[in-house]
Design a protein around this motif. Structure first.
Motif, PDB file in Angstrom:
ATOM      1  N   GLY A   1       0.795  -1.222   0.000  1.00 25.01           N
ATOM      2  CA  GLY A   1       0.000   0.000   0.000  1.00 25.01           C
ATOM      3  C   GLY A   1       0.827   1.272   0.000  1.00 25.01           C
ATOM      4  N   TYR A   2       2.127   1.173   0.266  1.00 27.03           N
ATOM      5  CA  TYR A   2       2.997   2.340   0.163  1.00 27.03           C
ATOM      6  C   TYR A   2       3.128   2.710  -1.308  1.00 27.03           C
ATOM      7  CZ  TYR A   2       4.830   2.190   4.979  1.00 27.03           C
ATOM      8  OH  TYR A   2       4.986   2.238   6.327  1.00 27.03           O
ATOM      9  N   THR A   3       3.532   3.932  -1.570  1.00 24.83           N
ATOM     10  CA  THR A   3       3.748   4.385  -2.939  1.00 24.83           C
ATOM     11  C   THR A   3       5.211   4.742  -3.131  1.00 24.83           C
ATOM     12  OG1 THR A   3       1.514   5.274  -3.074  1.00 24.83           O
ATOM     13  CG2 THR A   3       3.093   6.109  -4.675  1.00 24.83           C
ATOM     14  N   TYR A   4       5.789   4.284  -4.240  1.00 24.32           N
ATOM     15  CA  TYR A   4       7.143   4.695  -4.580  1.00 24.32           C
ATOM     16  C   TYR A   4       7.054   6.027  -5.300  1.00 24.32           C
ATOM     17  CZ  TYR A   4      11.554   5.297  -6.875  1.00 24.32           C
ATOM     18  OH  TYR A   4      12.730   5.843  -7.320  1.00 24.32           O
ATOM     19  N   ARG A   5       7.719   7.052  -4.749  1.00 19.74           N
ATOM     20  CA  ARG A   5       7.752   8.382  -5.356  1.00 19.74           C
ATOM     21  C   ARG A   5       9.125   8.583  -5.994  1.00 19.74           C
ATOM     22  NH1 ARG A   5       4.912  12.708  -2.539  1.00 19.74           N
ATOM     23  NH2 ARG A   5       6.340  13.973  -3.782  1.00 19.74           N
ATOM     24  N   GLN A   6       9.145   8.556  -7.322  1.00 24.13           N
ATOM     25  CA  GLN A   6      10.403   8.700  -8.047  1.00 24.13           C
ATOM     26  C   GLN A   6      11.015  10.079  -7.825  1.00 24.13           C
ATOM     27  OE1 GLN A   6      10.123   7.695 -12.186  1.00 24.13           O
ATOM     28  NE2 GLN A   6      12.267   8.081 -12.572  1.00 24.13           N
ATOM     29  N   ASP A   7      10.189  11.118  -7.701  1.00 25.29           N
ATOM     30  CA  ASP A   7      10.701  12.481  -7.555  1.00 25.29           C
ATOM     31  C   ASP A   7      11.548  12.660  -6.299  1.00 25.29           C
ATOM     32  OD1 ASP A   7       8.278  12.154  -6.109  1.00 25.29           O
ATOM     33  OD2 ASP A   7       7.930  14.316  -6.062  1.00 25.29           O
ATOM     34  N   ILE A   8      11.267  11.878  -5.258  1.00 22.31           N
ATOM     35  CA  ILE A   8      12.066  11.958  -4.031  1.00 22.31           C
ATOM     36  C   ILE A   8      12.774  10.639  -3.727  1.00 22.31           C
ATOM     37  CG2 ILE A   8      10.737  13.837  -2.995  1.00 22.31           C
ATOM     38  CD1 ILE A   8       9.234  11.739  -1.331  1.00 22.31           C
ATOM     39  N   ASP A   9      12.658   9.677  -4.637  1.00 24.67           N
ATOM     40  CA  ASP A   9      13.268   8.350  -4.516  1.00 24.67           C
ATOM     41  C   ASP A   9      12.986   7.749  -3.136  1.00 24.67           C
ATOM     42  OD1 ASP A   9      14.630   6.091  -5.424  1.00 24.67           O
ATOM     43  OD2 ASP A   9      16.550   6.818  -4.643  1.00 24.67           O
ATOM     44  N   ALA A  10      11.694   7.656  -2.811  1.00 32.59           N
ATOM     45  CA  ALA A  10      11.310   7.160  -1.489  1.00 32.59           C
ATOM     46  C   ALA A  10      10.014   6.370  -1.565  1.00 32.59           C
ATOM     47  CB  ALA A  10      11.124   8.334  -0.527  1.00 32.59           C
ATOM     48  N   PHE A  11       9.879   5.430  -0.614  1.00 31.13           N
ATOM     49  CA  PHE A  11       8.618   4.753  -0.399  1.00 31.13           C
ATOM     50  C   PHE A  11       7.849   5.570   0.634  1.00 31.13           C
ATOM     51  CE2 PHE A  11      11.115   1.111  -1.948  1.00 31.13           C
ATOM     52  CZ  PHE A  11      10.254   0.672  -2.950  1.00 31.13           C
ATOM     53  N   VAL A  12       6.620   5.940   0.292  1.00 31.61           N
ATOM     54  CA  VAL A  12       5.820   6.811   1.142  1.00 31.61           C
ATOM     55  C   VAL A  12       4.603   6.036   1.634  1.00 31.61           C
ATOM     56  CG1 VAL A  12       4.477   8.950   1.190  1.00 31.61           C
ATOM     57  CG2 VAL A  12       6.594   8.844  -0.135  1.00 31.61           C
ATOM     58  N   PRO A  13       4.371   6.040   2.955  1.00 29.45           N
ATOM     59  CA  PRO A  13       3.192   5.347   3.474  1.00 29.45           C
ATOM     60  C   PRO A  13       1.910   6.037   3.007  1.00 29.45           C
ATOM     61  CG  PRO A  13       4.294   6.571   5.232  1.00 29.45           C
ATOM     62  CD  PRO A  13       5.149   6.692   4.007  1.00 29.45           C
ATOM     63  N   PRO A  14       0.787   5.344   3.084  1.00 26.41           N
ATOM     64  CA  PRO A  14      -0.483   5.978   2.717  1.00 26.41           C
ATOM     65  C   PRO A  14      -0.732   7.229   3.569  1.00 26.41           C
ATOM     66  CG  PRO A  14      -0.759   3.611   2.937  1.00 26.41           C
ATOM     67  CD  PRO A  14       0.612   3.936   3.455  1.00 26.41           C
ATOM     68  N   LYS A  15      -1.291   8.240   2.958  1.00 30.25           N
ATOM     69  CA  LYS A  15      -1.574   9.501   3.652  1.00 30.25           C
ATOM     70  C   LYS A  15      -2.741   9.292   4.615  1.00 30.25           C
ATOM     71  CE  LYS A  15      -2.007  14.406   2.590  1.00 30.25           C
ATOM     72  NZ  LYS A  15      -2.065  15.400   1.498  1.00 30.25           N
ATOM     73  N   PRO A  16      -2.538   9.561   5.915  1.00 30.24           N
ATOM     74  CA  PRO A  16      -3.599   9.283   6.886  1.00 30.24           C
ATOM     75  C   PRO A  16      -4.750  10.290   6.852  1.00 30.24           C
ATOM     76  CG  PRO A  16      -1.685  10.172   8.003  1.00 30.24           C
ATOM     77  CD  PRO A  16      -1.304   9.981   6.560  1.00 30.24           C
ATOM     78  N   PHE A  17      -4.441  11.546   6.540  1.00 29.11           N
ATOM     79  CA  PHE A  17      -5.459  12.592   6.502  1.00 29.11           C
ATOM     80  C   PHE A  17      -5.107  13.575   5.387  1.00 29.11           C
ATOM     81  CE2 PHE A  17      -5.244  11.175  10.918  1.00 29.11           C
ATOM     82  CZ  PHE A  17      -6.563  10.853  11.154  1.00 29.11           C
ATOM     83  N   ALA A  18      -6.126  14.161   4.785  1.00 33.04           N
ATOM     84  CA  ALA A  18      -5.917  15.077   3.659  1.00 33.04           C
ATOM     85  C   ALA A  18      -5.049  16.278   4.027  1.00 33.04           C
ATOM     86  CB  ALA A  18      -7.263  15.552   3.120  1.00 33.04           C
ATOM     87  N   SER A  19      -5.128  16.742   5.256  1.00 28.58           N
ATOM     88  CA  SER A  19      -4.400  17.947   5.662  1.00 28.58           C
ATOM     89  C   SER A  19      -2.932  17.702   5.995  1.00 28.58           C
ATOM     90  CB  SER A  19      -5.078  18.590   6.874  1.00 28.58           C
ATOM     91  OG  SER A  19      -4.993  17.723   7.994  1.00 28.58           O
ATOM     92  N   TRP A  20      -2.533  16.458   6.162  1.00 31.56           N
ATOM     93  CA  TRP A  20      -1.167  16.167   6.595  1.00 31.56           C
ATOM     94  C   TRP A  20      -0.173  16.406   5.462  1.00 31.56           C
ATOM     95  CZ3 TRP A  20      -0.135  12.141  10.852  1.00 31.56           C
ATOM     96  CH2 TRP A  20      -1.005  12.365  11.924  1.00 31.56           C
ATOM     97  N   LEU A  21       1.063  16.737   5.849  1.00 39.99           N
ATOM     98  CA  LEU A  21       2.108  17.120   4.913  1.00 39.99           C
ATOM     99  C   LEU A  21       3.261  16.120   4.954  1.00 39.99           C
ATOM    100  CD1 LEU A  21       2.117  20.842   6.043  1.00 39.99           C
ATOM    101  CD2 LEU A  21       0.934  19.893   4.048  1.00 39.99           C
TER     102      LEU A  21
END
Length: 118
Positions: free
Chosen positions: A65-85
Motif C-alpha cells: 500500500g505504500y507508494t514509490y515516489r520517483q521524484d524523491i526516490d522514497a517509499f511513502v506510506p499511505p496519507k492518513p489525513f488530507a491535511s497532513w504534509l
C-alpha cells in the motif's frame, strides 16, 4: 539478503520479497539493484525497487500500500489525513504539532487539530 518491492502501474507496493545476495551481485560480488530487479522480473514478472529495513534505501521500508515516489526516490506510506504534509523523511505529519503534555490525543480532520481523548 536484500528486500525488493513489487510495484503496480501506479507505483503502489503490491508485495515485498527477500532475494538472496547471490541473485543481486555482479561478477565481483557487489550488490546491484538492477541485477536483483532483473532476477525478480525474470522469475516473477512485474516491476521491482529495492528497499531496506533500516531506511538506508528509499527512506522507508516498503510496505503493501505504500507508494514509490520517483521524484524523491522514497517509499511513502499511505496519507492518513488530507491535511497532513510530507516531511523530508518521507513521513506524513500533522500541520499542527501534537501537544506534548503527556495526555492522549487523536487527530480531528474536521477541525484540523488535535483533540484530547477522554
Amino acid at each position: 539478503m536484500s528486500h525488493f518491492a513489487e510495484l503496480d502501474a501506479n507505483n503502489v507496493v503490491l508485495r515485498v520479497v527477500v532475494v538472496d545476495n547471490k541473485d543481486t551481485a555482479d561478477a565481483f560480488g557487489v550488490e546491484k539493484e538492477h541485477i536483483g530487479a532483473a532476477h525478480l522480473e525474470k522469475i516473477l514478472g512485474g516491476t521491482w525497487k529495492q528497499t531496506s529495513y533500516n531506511g538506508n534505501i528509499r527512506k522507508n521500508y516498503a510496505g503493501i500500500g505504500y507508494t514509490y515516489r520517483q521524484d524523491i526516490d522514497a517509499f511513502v506510506p499511505p496519507k492518513p489525513f488530507a491535511s497532513w504534509l510530507l516531511n523530508a523523511q518521507a513521513q506524513w505529519e500533522a500541520p499542527v504539532a501534537m501537544p506534548a503534555d503527556g495526555k492522549m490525543y487523536s487527530w480531528n480532520e474536521d477541525t484540523v487539530n488535535w483533540v484530547e481523548m477522554p
